[in-house]
Scaffold this motif. Structure first.
Motif, mmCIF file in Angstrom:
data_model
loop_
_atom_site.group_PDB
_atom_site.id
_atom_site.type_symbol
_atom_site.label_atom_id
_atom_site.label_comp_id
_atom_site.label_asym_id
_atom_site.label_seq_id
_atom_site.Cartn_x
_atom_site.Cartn_y
_atom_site.Cartn_z
ATOM 1 N N PHE A 81 -2.932 0.290 -4.700
ATOM 2 C CA PHE A 81 -3.482 0.721 -3.296
ATOM 3 C C PHE A 81 -2.827 1.876 -2.769
ATOM 4 O O PHE A 81 -1.635 1.950 -2.633
ATOM 5 C CB PHE A 81 -3.544 -0.223 -2.479
ATOM 6 C CG PHE A 81 -4.586 -1.512 -2.888
ATOM 7 C CD1 PHE A 81 -5.902 -1.523 -2.281
ATOM 8 C CD2 PHE A 81 -4.222 -2.468 -3.571
ATOM 9 C CE1 PHE A 81 -6.850 -2.445 -2.935
ATOM 10 C CE2 PHE A 81 -5.214 -3.393 -4.178
ATOM 11 C CZ PHE A 81 -6.288 -3.402 -3.824
ATOM 12 N N ALA B 61 -4.362 -6.119 -1.184
ATOM 13 C CA ALA B 61 -3.531 -5.956 -2.269
ATOM 14 C C ALA B 61 -2.727 -7.172 -2.547
ATOM 15 O O ALA B 61 -2.350 -7.404 -3.799
ATOM 16 C CB ALA B 61 -2.418 -4.653 -1.762
ATOM 17 N N VAL C 29 0.627 -1.320 -0.153
ATOM 18 C CA VAL C 29 -0.027 0.004 0.072
ATOM 19 C C VAL C 29 0.938 1.117 -0.026
ATOM 20 O O VAL C 29 1.931 1.600 0.864
ATOM 21 C CB VAL C 29 -0.854 -0.068 1.201
ATOM 22 C CG1 VAL C 29 -1.547 1.205 1.136
ATOM 23 C CG2 VAL C 29 -1.879 -1.144 1.321
ATOM 24 N N LEU D 20 -6.054 -3.470 3.850
ATOM 25 C CA LEU D 20 -5.828 -3.090 2.577
ATOM 26 C C LEU D 20 -4.636 -3.892 2.080
ATOM 27 O O LEU D 20 -4.470 -4.207 0.869
ATOM 28 C CB LEU D 20 -5.467 -1.537 2.605
ATOM 29 C CG LEU D 20 -6.672 -0.604 2.672
ATOM 30 C CD1 LEU D 20 -6.147 0.813 2.734
ATOM 31 C CD2 LEU D 20 -7.684 -0.714 1.751
ATOM 32 N N CYS E 58 -6.894 2.344 -5.906
ATOM 33 C CA CYS E 58 -7.647 2.360 -4.609
ATOM 34 C C CYS E 58 -7.177 3.236 -3.680
ATOM 35 O O CYS E 58 -6.124 2.808 -3.125
ATOM 36 C CB CYS E 58 -8.066 0.956 -4.092
ATOM 37 S SG CYS E 58 -8.676 -0.072 -5.148
#
Lengths: 409, 409
Positions: free
Chosen positions: A94, A84, A37, A80, A56
């Protein structure tokens, strides 16, 4: 980002299995500790937008000082990260956008609601306003990756279409991939994946649906007959406007993927909420009665009933039972005040005695006219005498969470 | 138990929401840090069994020395703690039984499979062999709390029953709560919640199902006609034996609540696996073809097809795509060797070209006779030339995970 915390949790997974398995083929992913992320900033956001098919971005408040909230925040990051990791081969990026530190980027990207997840696909932005768990998010993103228009080519696929009564669906009949179809497709992209778009180029499929060339039909959930969009051929904006006007259904099912959006779309601060397990004979019967009522009242813009199937939300079931003082092994219908969760419920305590559609309509009329509401009963003698709220006052069970003393320890 | 770790994680939840909500009514539980899961030992197990309506015991290996495995273990505890918290008002106890330290207790309680969760209800033991996540576990336990026999009282409830084609269902017609009904009920308790039992005392419901008094019918998933249990009235053991003989269906859906049990019940080391999204027109069409084939072959004890709807397992979808080299946006059918996840898949790469039921039956015959298998292709020239496995060898796509070099980084 948050390296220390994440490496501490390395090897974890949110949905974990410690079964002794000699067999292969069902391995749930564990978070591998790899940082996927991005920390989005002015320096990298343009590159990120270019690089991925989907990007995202989770728009969040600055890291809180409170330790409990910090852990929650890190847990969100973990959701997240796991998402991912699971979708690693799907070309999805992400990132996190801090509402304070990255205020400029947020403004440029048009991020507005702190706590929301925004998905960038081509030149569109899709807001995810659902349960922020890895499985809901993965399913949502896989849906976003699919074509926004699904083709119906034969009678069997048509049957699949006709079974989807829970969804808002549009279907258009086109000659082929011409400009009218393209307008339909462009419109579909604005609602993906929340509203389903179908098209057919097949004469017999169109005939079965009584669709004329370049005509588009709109199916409200649970209704038997579609509405025909006025005019044809239709422009993208014709379709978009029609959908926006009609998307709040008379009976709508609560879904994990947009549950908060649905809940925020209340009717003057209240929701009429029906709990019914579709897999249960009682629940199924009640749902059929609800559908009857919804069909009779589909033209009443004041009425929108939120149907919740408790099977879809196991972790919320006991929370609802406690908050609303209900037994959710049985079907229930009531009015919930969304600002304080105060509620009043129709008495259906006799197993043999589900209401008829007429009785339910009378009750709904009482709700809409204000005769049944969540406030009147709050100081009633009945309520004081029955602090656990299980005994109905007149014919309605009522419950005000503020007056209860059912706190544990 | 594990106080330090749990208090470290206090305030966490596994399915977390950080949405800014001005509205109330949809609050996912966060783990509150309170210790509810018991450390079961010889001193306390009898008391625990007496105290609760249900007692859930997780039978586990001793705490591993490896740090990664330790964290997994603690995550399992957290799943149990969150489940215990959510179900706090339901009179369910939770405990951990160490296979080494508590070997004597385990033996007394009859715990056998390390890594399994055992649920004690009255004098029965139910093994949970599904996904160990809080939502799956909560849903499972709520099902166990329900009555094991569901009554069908009217035509609408009958319709609900008839729609449950995915489940193994038994239905009996009885005069009332007499000894024959009791035998049926006792049998139902042995299979709860995996196999659904229904009963009716209503003549018209029985007539609609062509049920004679004290007769019991067995519905295999996806079959149109039920099997009639031989003899009537039936004893508990008659029913139990029949169910045990017939519970492996020709077409069975993989479910989170017993996915490992299903997977372990392989056919000579292989599974025929079909992926089909029921919500997708293509997937629906393929599923209808599968049902046709299953109906034609329901008497073949050699055949059992595992149907997986990818929508039910978002976190496994990309794992399966990678392991089996498949595109799961489309329906697929193949043979999987469960010891090494080696697999071979029927080529259905042309969108317009789903197999007919006859073609599918031919392919299944090839599988059952061994002409199609996961080993033959392993050294074929085709496979060497196409290391990513996407190109079919003859008409079958094949994939051997051992020969692939698709590891990330």
């Amino acid at each position: 980002m948050q390296q220390i915390w994440l490496s501490l949790l390395c090897g974890f997974c949110l949905r974990l299995v410690i079964f002794c398995m000699a067999e292969e083929g069902l391995e749930f992913p564990n978070f591998d500790g790899k940082d996927r992320v991005l920390d989005i900033s002015e320096r990298n956001y343009k590159k990120a937008l270019k690089r991925y098919d989907l990007l995202c971005l989770f728009y969040h408040e600055p890291l809180p000082a409170n330790k409990g909230l910090q852990k929650r925040f890190q847990m969100t990051e973990l959701v997240l990260e796991l998402t991912a990791q699971v979708l690693e081969n799907k070309d999805i990026g992400f990132g996190m956008v801090d509402s304070q530190k990255d205020a400029k980027v947020a403004k440029k990207l048009g991020l507005e609601e702190v706590g929301s997840l925004y998905v960038f696909k081509d030149d569109r932005v899709i807001e995810f306003d659902g349960e922020l768990s890895a499985d809901t998010l993965v399913e949502f993103l896989l849906d976003v990756l699919e074509d926004p228009v699904e083709m119906l080519n034969n009678a069997m696929e048509l049957r699949a279409f006709e079974r989807m009564e829970e969804d808002i669906r549009l279907i258009g009949y086109f000659k082929g991939e011409d400009s009218y179809y393209k307008a339909f497709q462009e419109a579909s992209e604005r609602f993906q994946p929340y509203i389903k778009f179908f098209a057919t180029f097949d004469k017999s499929v169109a005939k079965h649906l009584s669709l004329k060339m370049n005509e588009v039909n709109f199916y409200e959930p649970f209704m038997e007959e579609p509405a025909i969009l006025p005019g044809r051929p239709l422009s993208e904006m014709d379709i978009v406007e029609f959908v926006n006007q009609h998307r709040r259904a008379t009976l709508r099912k609560l879904r994990a993927e947009n549950m908060f959006e649905t809940w925020e779309d209340d009717m003057d601060g209240i929701h009429i909420v029906a709990f019914a397990e579709e897999e249960d004979p009682d629940g199924y019967e009640f749902l059929e009665i609800l559908k009857d009522v919804a069909r009779d009242n589909t033209n009443n813009p004041e009425l929108s009933i939120v149907w919740i199937d408790p099977d879809d939300f196991p972790l919320l079931t006991t929370y609802w039972e406690k908050t609303f003082k209900l037994d959710l092994f049985r079907p229930q219908i009531g009015v919930v005040n969304v600002t304080d969760a105060d509620s009043v419920w129709l008495d259906m305590s006799n197993d043999e005695d589900l209401p008829t559609p007429e009785e339910l309509e009378d009750w709904i009329e009482d709700v809409l006219s204000g005769r049944v509401n969540t406030e009147d009963d709050d100081e009633s003698a009945d309520d004081m005498e029955n602090p656990d709220g299980y005994v109905p006052a007149d014919s309605y069970e009522s419950h005000d969470p503020d007056e209860e003393d059912d706190n544990d320890d």
